[in-house]
Design an enzyme around this catalytic site. Structure first.
Site, PDB file in Angstrom:
ATOM      1  CB  SER A  39      -0.944   0.013   1.206  1.00 45.82           C
ATOM      2  OG  SER A  39      -0.225  -0.045   2.423  1.00 45.82           O
ATOM      3  CG  HIS A 249      -0.697   4.394   3.804  1.00 46.65           C
ATOM      4  ND1 HIS A 249      -1.598   4.016   4.770  1.00 46.65           N
ATOM      5  CD2 HIS A 249      -0.276   3.237   3.222  1.00 46.65           C
ATOM      6  CE1 HIS A 249      -1.731   2.693   4.775  1.00 46.65           C
ATOM      7  NE2 HIS A 249      -0.925   2.200   3.844  1.00 46.65           N
TER       8      HIS A 249
END
Length: 273
Positions: A39, A249
């Protein structure tokens, strides 16, 4: 018999017309780039997706897409998928690597040691020791299981693409220690522990990369001035309550100014760049 001089202009005109009418030949592609990853390689953190319902969660603002867009003469294959581990990469992504591949980026390892669960526990627990213990277990798993798993994966990548330039992309530290931060529930002790997990992953990835003859892109010095709780602009997302999967992220700036800019400098002058 020689053609009459009066016909020469006509012949020249016919030749010129034939040349103009001939279909243009497309320039050959200057190499092939395959993006492998989890991811951190796809779109979580950017909030921009090709298809929000796609399990791989790919999007246009990630560093592999940015590199591919800047190098249109290089064929691009996006194999990366959110949630990938070294095991799933071997079965699901590696088959897309072929012998004619000239450039590979490879980012995987965090999911192998359950880093998402460790991070979630540190955010939710009120006990520093509980967080630290979870991090230490993840670091032990990294040394015991991830390290040999990466060695096996890297060997398989090299076997599939013997001539490719392979760049292993690392993970950033998430926090600035003793920085100003509005995230509740994370003490400097917890932040230090989580950063140490990133250091352990980076050390293992760097060692296995060197053994395989790959290049290691160390994200820590690139992202450190822009980590959570730093005084600079943030290149990673914090805890995003409205869309929890966006949390922790690289954001748009992290992909563009962090990963892509560094990757671009590492690949200058190769694979048709």
């Amino acid at each position: 018999m020689r053609a009459p001089r009066a016909l020469f202009p006509v012949l020249l005109a016919l030749i010129a017309t034939a040349v103009i009418a001939a279909p243009a030949q497309a320039a050959p592609l200057a190499g092939k780039y395959v993006a492998l990853g989890d991811s951190y390689t796809t779109a979580p953190g950017t909030r921009t997706y090709d298809n929000p319902n796609d399990a791989c969660r790919r999007g246009p603002l990630t560093y592999p897409r940015l590199w591919a867009a800047a190098h249109p003469s290089v064929a691009f294959v996006e194999a990366a998928c959110s949630g990938a581990t070294t095991t799933t990469m071997m079965t699901d992504q590696l088959p897309l690597v072929t012998a004619d591949t000239t450039l590979i980026t490879l980012q995987v390892g965090g999911n192998d040691v359950g880093f998402v669960d460790v991070l979630t526990n540190c955010v939710l627990t009120i006990d520093d020791r509980d967080c630290v213990n979870g991090v230490e277990l993840a670091k032990q798993a990294a040394n015991a299981y991830l390290s040999p798993g990466l060695a096996q994966l890297y060997a398989a990548v090299r076997a599939k693409a013997p001539s490719a330039r392979v760049i292993v992309v690392g993970y950033p530290r998430l926090y600035t220690i003793r920085g100003s931060c509005g995230i509740f529930g994370l003490s400097d002790t917890e932040r230090t522990a989580l950063n140490s997990a990133s250091d352990t992953l980076s050390a293992i990835m760097a060692q296995r990369s060197a053994e395989a003859g790959f290049t290691f892109l160390d994200a820590r010095p690139v992202f450190d001035p822009h980590s959570l709780c730093s005084s600079g602009s943030k290149w990673v997302t914090s805890l995003e309550w409205d869309k929890i999967n966006e949390s922790y992220h690289p954001n748009v700036a992290g992909h563009r100014d962090g990963y892509y800019a560094t990757l671009n400098s590492l690949t200058a002058g190769i694979t048709g760049a």
